[in-house]
Design a protein around this motif. Structure first.
Motif, mmCIF file in Angstrom:
data_model
loop_
_atom_site.group_PDB
_atom_site.id
_atom_site.type_symbol
_atom_site.label_atom_id
_atom_site.label_comp_id
_atom_site.label_asym_id
_atom_site.label_seq_id
_atom_site.Cartn_x
_atom_site.Cartn_y
_atom_site.Cartn_z
ATOM 1 N N ALA A 131 2.958 6.032 7.139
ATOM 2 C CA ALA A 131 2.033 6.081 7.685
ATOM 3 C C ALA A 131 1.940 7.322 8.479
ATOM 4 O O ALA A 131 2.352 7.126 9.921
ATOM 5 N N ASN A 132 0.979 8.476 8.096
ATOM 6 C CA ASN A 132 1.747 9.854 9.013
ATOM 7 C C ASN A 132 -0.056 10.129 9.357
ATOM 8 O O ASN A 132 0.488 11.021 10.545
ATOM 9 N N GLY A 133 -0.792 9.914 8.518
ATOM 10 C CA GLY A 133 -1.873 10.445 9.192
ATOM 11 C C GLY A 133 -2.635 9.163 10.309
ATOM 12 O O GLY A 133 -2.289 8.460 10.885
ATOM 13 N N PRO A 134 -3.342 10.021 11.353
ATOM 14 C CA PRO A 134 -3.791 8.722 12.484
ATOM 15 C C PRO A 134 -5.125 7.879 11.403
ATOM 16 O O PRO A 134 -5.590 8.393 10.933
ATOM 17 N N PRO A 135 -4.978 6.830 12.090
ATOM 18 C CA PRO A 135 -4.648 5.396 11.278
ATOM 19 C C PRO A 135 -6.327 5.028 12.060
ATOM 20 O O PRO A 135 -6.708 4.588 12.875
ATOM 21 N N VAL A 136 -7.777 6.112 11.974
ATOM 22 C CA VAL A 136 -9.399 5.794 12.440
ATOM 23 C C VAL A 136 -10.458 5.452 11.839
ATOM 24 O O VAL A 136 -10.864 4.972 12.354
ATOM 25 N N GLY A 137 -9.530 5.544 10.545
ATOM 26 C CA GLY A 137 -10.425 4.674 9.309
ATOM 27 C C GLY A 137 -10.318 4.516 8.071
ATOM 28 O O GLY A 137 -9.209 4.408 7.767
ATOM 29 N N PRO A 138 -10.789 3.767 6.653
ATOM 30 C CA PRO A 138 -10.396 3.972 5.930
ATOM 31 C C PRO A 138 -10.674 5.328 5.257
ATOM 32 O O PRO A 138 -11.287 6.418 5.939
ATOM 33 N N TRP A 139 -9.353 5.171 4.684
ATOM 34 C CA TRP A 139 -9.268 6.692 3.347
ATOM 35 C C TRP A 139 -9.806 7.422 2.660
ATOM 36 O O TRP A 139 -10.976 6.123 2.212
ATOM 37 N N LEU A 247 -4.361 10.648 1.997
ATOM 38 C CA LEU A 247 -3.294 9.045 0.835
ATOM 39 C C LEU A 247 -3.025 10.000 -0.243
ATOM 40 O O LEU A 247 -3.792 10.564 -1.471
ATOM 41 N N LEU A 248 -1.730 10.058 -0.241
ATOM 42 C CA LEU A 248 -0.811 10.762 -1.558
ATOM 43 C C LEU A 248 -0.566 9.323 -1.899
ATOM 44 O O LEU A 248 0.253 8.450 -1.536
ATOM 45 N N VAL A 249 -0.024 9.118 -3.564
ATOM 46 C CA VAL A 249 0.962 7.562 -4.317
ATOM 47 C C VAL A 249 1.632 8.891 -4.995
ATOM 48 O O VAL A 249 0.876 9.124 -6.254
ATOM 49 N N LEU A 250 1.979 8.750 -4.568
ATOM 50 C CA LEU A 250 3.419 9.206 -5.641
ATOM 51 C C LEU A 250 4.252 8.129 -6.977
ATOM 52 O O LEU A 250 4.722 6.550 -6.224
ATOM 53 N N SER A 251 3.521 8.475 -7.747
ATOM 54 C CA SER A 251 3.741 7.170 -9.047
ATOM 55 C C SER A 251 4.443 7.789 -10.012
ATOM 56 O O SER A 251 4.232 6.952 -11.053
ATOM 57 N N SER A 252 5.215 8.752 -9.965
ATOM 58 C CA SER A 252 5.689 9.145 -11.046
ATOM 59 C C SER A 252 6.974 9.182 -11.185
ATOM 60 O O SER A 252 8.139 9.395 -10.746
ATOM 61 N N VAL A 253 7.149 8.010 -12.430
ATOM 62 C CA VAL A 253 8.965 7.232 -11.700
ATOM 63 C C VAL A 253 9.032 7.039 -13.386
ATOM 64 O O VAL A 253 9.890 6.078 -14.194
ATOM 65 N N GLY A 254 8.760 8.250 -14.642
ATOM 66 C CA GLY A 254 9.367 8.302 -16.494
ATOM 67 C C GLY A 254 10.867 8.418 -15.763
ATOM 68 O O GLY A 254 11.462 8.837 -15.084
ATOM 69 N N LYS A 255 11.129 8.892 -17.243
ATOM 70 C CA LYS A 255 12.783 9.526 -17.166
ATOM 71 C C LYS A 255 12.833 11.145 -17.613
ATOM 72 O O LYS A 255 13.808 11.936 -17.577
ATOM 73 N N ALA A 268 11.465 12.777 -1.340
ATOM 74 C CA ALA A 268 11.521 13.219 0.562
ATOM 75 C C ALA A 268 10.841 14.562 1.001
ATOM 76 O O ALA A 268 11.255 14.831 2.124
ATOM 77 N N GLN A 269 11.193 15.341 0.164
ATOM 78 C CA GLN A 269 10.208 16.336 0.815
ATOM 79 C C GLN A 269 9.074 16.717 0.645
ATOM 80 O O GLN A 269 8.933 16.797 1.770
ATOM 81 N N VAL A 270 7.922 15.893 0.401
ATOM 82 C CA VAL A 270 6.690 15.464 0.370
ATOM 83 C C VAL A 270 6.662 14.698 1.799
ATOM 84 O O VAL A 270 5.549 14.646 2.818
ATOM 85 N N LEU A 271 7.987 13.312 1.933
ATOM 86 C CA LEU A 271 7.502 12.964 3.380
ATOM 87 C C LEU A 271 7.918 13.003 3.961
ATOM 88 O O LEU A 271 7.327 13.228 5.733
ATOM 89 N N ALA A 272 8.823 15.002 3.548
ATOM 90 C CA ALA A 272 9.036 15.748 5.280
ATOM 91 C C ALA A 272 7.776 16.595 5.592
ATOM 92 O O ALA A 272 7.981 16.935 6.939
ATOM 93 N N SER A 273 7.219 16.312 4.611
ATOM 94 C CA SER A 273 6.134 17.964 5.218
ATOM 95 C C SER A 273 4.980 17.127 5.530
ATOM 96 O O SER A 273 4.267 18.148 5.326
ATOM 97 N N ALA A 274 4.874 16.064 4.702
ATOM 98 C CA ALA A 274 3.625 16.136 4.279
ATOM 99 C C ALA A 274 2.627 15.037 6.130
ATOM 100 O O ALA A 274 3.356 14.202 6.883
ATOM 101 N N SER A 275 1.481 15.348 6.021
ATOM 102 C CA SER A 275 0.588 15.107 7.714
ATOM 103 C C SER A 275 -0.145 14.158 7.549
ATOM 104 O O SER A 275 -1.147 13.710 8.024
ATOM 105 N N VAL A 276 -0.571 13.771 5.647
ATOM 106 C CA VAL A 276 -1.214 12.621 5.756
ATOM 107 C C VAL A 276 -0.676 11.352 5.221
ATOM 108 O O VAL A 276 1.240 11.386 5.185
ATOM 109 N N ASP A 277 -1.119 10.568 4.969
ATOM 110 C CA ASP A 277 -0.024 9.344 4.526
ATOM 111 C C ASP A 277 -0.294 9.656 3.094
ATOM 112 O O ASP A 277 -0.061 10.429 2.620
ATOM 113 N N VAL A 278 1.301 8.373 3.018
ATOM 114 C CA VAL A 278 2.267 9.039 1.452
ATOM 115 C C VAL A 278 2.288 7.484 1.376
ATOM 116 O O VAL A 278 3.320 6.925 1.703
ATOM 117 N N LEU A 279 2.339 7.276 -0.141
ATOM 118 C CA LEU A 279 1.823 5.548 -0.734
ATOM 119 C C LEU A 279 3.103 6.028 -1.164
ATOM 120 O O LEU A 279 2.796 7.095 -2.520
#
Length: 289
Positions: A131-139, A247-255, A268-279
């Motif tokens: 939860a990076n962003g301010p939790p002020v309401g729904p995405w 909200l960013l959803v990282l879901s690429s988990v293939g081969k 790690a790079q996205v999480l370190a830099s994102a100012s919004v929520d990341v799932l």
């Protein structure tokens, strides 16, 4: 979604995770499970003192969630290494979602790979929301990522099963490769030939993405493609900024090459830099080990 676990260290960062989890619990009818991990690799007197304090603080937080937010809440204190304790607690509780606060922004970015948050995200068997962003309401706008693999398809379905983000706009990003432009002789190609080749690759990638979204039941999402001319994390963050995603959803988990990176250095790079929520949605068969 039945159970949302919140890992808290009672900091302001954790409070942001708590408020976002409360919003999700009210929207989905899920119960909340608050957990605090006490590092037990210290003198017994210190561990016992911190455990008592943690139980009192968790009691107060749980009471507030039940009485003021109307949310069912359980609390627990775990004695373990912080990383191992969080992942174990989430697994034992059967958590559908684990919510954590943002990492400390004053840490060196290249040190993030060793933090508890990043280790939890790498190994947790359930989706993890930072939860990076301010939790002020729904995405308002979700940006999902995919590499078009079967594993990515399963991860997006897993995200859909959480039933979060209802009513928000949805965009799905695919970062495609243009291999001919990576060849040593690519610089000798005429500009018009380079442009035509890139346009063909972009059109082909868009066709694959729209077909993938149809098979995944996501035809109502807006597809976008970007060439992997810069690091994937940069492309993800740039796309998020362009569409106004919260909200960013990282879901690429293939081969593939990009897929192997997405839950490692790219995440790690996205999480370190994102100012919004990341799932981060893990592979469906991850067992947490």
């Amino acid at each position: 979604m039945r159970t949302i676990m919140i890992a808290t260290d009672f900091s302001e960062r954790s409070d942001r995770a708590l408020r976002r989890a409360a919003l999700l619990a009210r929207a989905t009818g899920a119960q909340v499970h608050l957990v605090h991990v006490v590092d037990d690799d210290r003198p017994r007197r210190i561990v016992e003192h911190e455990t008592g304090d943690a139980r009192r603080l968790l009691h107060d937080l749980g009471h507030s969630l039940r009485s003021h937010d109307g949310i069912g809440c359980r609390t627990s204190v775990v004695l373990a290494d912080p990383f191992a304790g969080i992942t174990r607690a989430a697994s034992e509780a059967g958590a559908d979602l684990l919510v954590i606060g943002p990492h400390r922004r004053n840490l060196l970015r290249d040190a993030f790979a060793g933090t508890t948050a990043e280790r939890v995200i790498r190994t947790a068997s359930c989706p993890v929301l930072m939860a990076n962003g301010p939790p002020v309401g729904p995405w308002r706008h979700l940006l999902l990522t995919t590499d078009l693999s079967e594993a990515s398809h399963a991860a997006l379905r897993r995200f859909a099963d959480l039933k979060i983000g209802a009513g928000a706009a949805r965009t799905v990003l695919h970062v495609f490769d243009a291999p001919a432009l990576r060849l040593a002789m690519a610089g000798t190609l005429p500009e018009d030939a380079r442009g035509a080749y890139l346009a063909d690759q972009r059109a082909e990638a868009m066709g694959r993405l729209t077909g993938f979204l149809a098979s995944a039941g996501l035809s109502d999402a807006d597809p976008i493609v970007r060439r992997s001319g810069s690091p994937p994390a940069h492309e993800i963050l740039a796309a998020a900024g362009e569409v106004g995603a919260d909200l960013l959803v990282l879901s690429s988990v293939g081969k593939g090459r990009l897929a192997r990176a997405i839950l490692g250095s790219v995440a790690a790079q996205v999480l370190a830099s994102a100012s919004v929520d990341v799932l981060v949605v893990p592979p469906p068969d991850r067992d947490g080990s």
